[in-house]
Scaffold this motif. Structure first.
Motif, PDB file in Angstrom:
ATOM      1  N   VAL A   1       0.837  -1.199   0.000  1.00 55.04           N
ATOM      2  CA  VAL A   1       0.000   0.000   0.000  1.00 55.04           C
ATOM      3  C   VAL A   1       0.874   1.252   0.000  1.00 55.04           C
ATOM      4  O   VAL A   1       0.604   2.215  -0.738  1.00 55.04           O
ATOM      5  CB  VAL A   1      -0.960  -0.020   1.216  1.00 55.04           C
ATOM      6  N   ALA A   2       1.930   1.264   0.802  1.00 55.43           N
ATOM      7  CA  ALA A   2       2.829   2.420   0.850  1.00 55.43           C
ATOM      8  C   ALA A   2       3.519   2.627  -0.497  1.00 55.43           C
ATOM      9  O   ALA A   2       3.660   3.767  -0.967  1.00 55.43           O
ATOM     10  CB  ALA A   2       3.867   2.234   1.954  1.00 55.43           C
ATOM     11  N   PHE A   3       3.930   1.546  -1.146  1.00 60.70           N
ATOM     12  CA  PHE A   3       4.571   1.648  -2.457  1.00 60.70           C
ATOM     13  C   PHE A   3       3.595   2.203  -3.487  1.00 60.70           C
ATOM     14  O   PHE A   3       3.962   3.065  -4.303  1.00 60.70           O
ATOM     15  CB  PHE A   3       5.100   0.280  -2.890  1.00 60.70           C
ATOM     16  N   GLY A   4       2.357   1.722  -3.467  1.00 59.52           N
ATOM     17  CA  GLY A   4       1.347   2.229  -4.388  1.00 59.52           C
ATOM     18  C   GLY A   4       1.082   3.711  -4.177  1.00 59.52           C
ATOM     19  O   GLY A   4       0.977   4.487  -5.133  1.00 59.52           O
ATOM     20  N   TYR A   5       0.972   4.128  -2.913  1.00 64.35           N
ATOM     21  CA  TYR A   5       0.776   5.548  -2.600  1.00 64.35           C
ATOM     22  C   TYR A   5       1.947   6.384  -3.088  1.00 64.35           C
ATOM     23  O   TYR A   5       1.772   7.457  -3.669  1.00 64.35           O
ATOM     24  CB  TYR A   5       0.573   5.725  -1.098  1.00 64.35           C
ATOM     25  N   TRP A   6       3.156   5.891  -2.894  1.00 63.16           N
ATOM     26  CA  TRP A   6       4.359   6.603  -3.319  1.00 63.16           C
ATOM     27  C   TRP A   6       4.372   6.773  -4.842  1.00 63.16           C
ATOM     28  O   TRP A   6       4.688   7.849  -5.368  1.00 63.16           O
ATOM     29  CB  TRP A   6       5.583   5.842  -2.834  1.00 63.16           C
TER      30      TRP A   6
ATOM     31  N   GLN B   1       1.916   9.449  -5.892  1.00 65.01           N
ATOM     32  CA  GLN B   1       2.436  10.788  -5.622  1.00 65.01           C
ATOM     33  C   GLN B   1       3.489  11.177  -6.654  1.00 65.01           C
ATOM     34  O   GLN B   1       3.513  12.325  -7.123  1.00 65.01           O
ATOM     35  CB  GLN B   1       3.028  10.858  -4.212  1.00 65.01           C
ATOM     36  N   LEU B   2       4.356  10.249  -7.032  1.00 70.89           N
ATOM     37  CA  LEU B   2       5.355  10.546  -8.062  1.00 70.89           C
ATOM     38  C   LEU B   2       4.689  10.871  -9.391  1.00 70.89           C
ATOM     39  O   LEU B   2       5.104  11.794 -10.101  1.00 70.89           O
ATOM     40  CB  LEU B   2       6.303   9.364  -8.237  1.00 70.89           C
ATOM     41  N   LYS B   3       3.649  10.118  -9.733  1.00 68.74           N
ATOM     42  CA  LYS B   3       2.928  10.383 -10.974  1.00 68.74           C
ATOM     43  C   LYS B   3       2.280  11.765 -10.942  1.00 68.74           C
ATOM     44  O   LYS B   3       2.314  12.502 -11.931  1.00 68.74           O
ATOM     45  CB  LYS B   3       1.871   9.307 -11.194  1.00 68.74           C
ATOM     46  N   LYS B   4       1.706  12.133  -9.794  1.00 65.04           N
ATOM     47  CA  LYS B   4       1.070  13.440  -9.662  1.00 65.04           C
ATOM     48  C   LYS B   4       2.092  14.567  -9.852  1.00 65.04           C
ATOM     49  O   LYS B   4       1.836  15.540 -10.566  1.00 65.04           O
ATOM     50  CB  LYS B   4       0.402  13.559  -8.291  1.00 65.04           C
ATOM     51  N   PHE B   5       3.265  14.442  -9.243  1.00 62.93           N
ATOM     52  CA  PHE B   5       4.286  15.475  -9.383  1.00 62.93           C
ATOM     53  C   PHE B   5       4.840  15.517 -10.806  1.00 62.93           C
ATOM     54  O   PHE B   5       5.168  16.589 -11.311  1.00 62.93           O
ATOM     55  CB  PHE B   5       5.410  15.281  -8.372  1.00 62.93           C
TER      56      PHE B   5
ATOM     57  N   ASP C   1       4.500  18.775 -13.362  1.00 59.40           N
ATOM     58  CA  ASP C   1       5.799  19.320 -13.744  1.00 59.40           C
ATOM     59  C   ASP C   1       6.314  20.297 -12.681  1.00 59.40           C
ATOM     60  O   ASP C   1       6.794  21.385 -13.003  1.00 59.40           O
ATOM     61  CB  ASP C   1       5.723  19.998 -15.112  1.00 59.40           C
ATOM     62  N   THR C   2       6.224  19.913 -11.409  1.00 56.51           N
ATOM     63  CA  THR C   2       6.685  20.765 -10.316  1.00 56.51           C
ATOM     64  C   THR C   2       8.083  20.414  -9.840  1.00 56.51           C
ATOM     65  O   THR C   2       8.632  21.113  -9.001  1.00 56.51           O
ATOM     66  CB  THR C   2       5.729  20.655  -9.113  1.00 56.51           C
ATOM     67  N   GLU C   3       8.659  19.375 -10.382  1.00 58.44           N
ATOM     68  CA  GLU C   3       9.981  18.952  -9.931  1.00 58.44           C
ATOM     69  C   GLU C   3      11.055  19.618 -10.776  1.00 58.44           C
ATOM     70  O   GLU C   3      10.952  19.674 -12.002  1.00 58.44           O
ATOM     71  CB  GLU C   3      10.102  17.428 -10.048  1.00 58.44           C
ATOM     72  N   ASP C   4      12.097  20.117 -10.112  1.00 56.67           N
ATOM     73  CA  ASP C   4      13.223  20.721 -10.807  1.00 56.67           C
ATOM     74  C   ASP C   4      14.141  19.595 -11.275  1.00 56.67           C
ATOM     75  O   ASP C   4      14.794  18.940 -10.475  1.00 56.67           O
ATOM     76  CB  ASP C   4      13.972  21.677  -9.879  1.00 56.67           C
ATOM     77  N   ARG C   5      14.182  19.380 -12.571  1.00 59.81           N
ATOM     78  CA  ARG C   5      14.968  18.267 -13.116  1.00 59.81           C
ATOM     79  C   ARG C   5      16.280  18.727 -13.757  1.00 59.81           C
ATOM     80  O   ARG C   5      16.937  17.958 -14.431  1.00 59.81           O
ATOM     81  CB  ARG C   5      14.152  17.521 -14.157  1.00 59.81           C
ATOM     82  N   SER C   6      16.652  19.963 -13.551  1.00 59.77           N
ATOM     83  CA  SER C   6      17.909  20.424 -14.124  1.00 59.77           C
ATOM     84  C   SER C   6      19.079  19.762 -13.404  1.00 59.77           C
ATOM     85  O   SER C   6      18.962  19.309 -12.270  1.00 59.77           O
ATOM     86  CB  SER C   6      18.017  21.946 -14.013  1.00 59.77           C
TER      87      SER C   6
END
Length: 81
Positions: free
Chosen positions: A47-52, A55-59, A63-68
């Motif tokens: 369940v924790a892995f699925g939630y994680w 959340q990664l998919k949402k971010f 496009d809120t993550e700085d990927r530079s």
């Protein structure tokens, strides 16, 4: 002093280890019930892995993550990739 250590040994063997002895006896009858705690931990981890992942998919979608490359200060000012 010897009696004190014998008391501690008796406390652990006769009282505190009773649940473990019960699980050892239960394992001979039903393996799945004896490992119920392990199944519970695996369920919580899934369940924790699925939630994680959600959340990664949402971010990623927002496009809120700085990927530079220079997003982290430990890479230095001259990091060019």
């Amino acid at each position: 002093m010897k009696d004190f250590f014998q008391f501690i040994a008796s406390l652990f063997e006769d009282v505190l280890f009773l649940p473990f002895y019960a699980l050892a006896d239960l394992e001979l009858e039903n393996w799945f019930l004896a490992n119920g705690v392990n199944w519970l931990f695996m369920l919580i981890a899934a369940v924790a892995f699925g939630y994680w992942m959600m959340q990664l998919k949402k971010f990623n979608q927002n496009d809120t993550e700085d990927r530079s490359v220079k997003a982290h200060s430990f890479l230095g000012k001259d990091a060019q990739y």
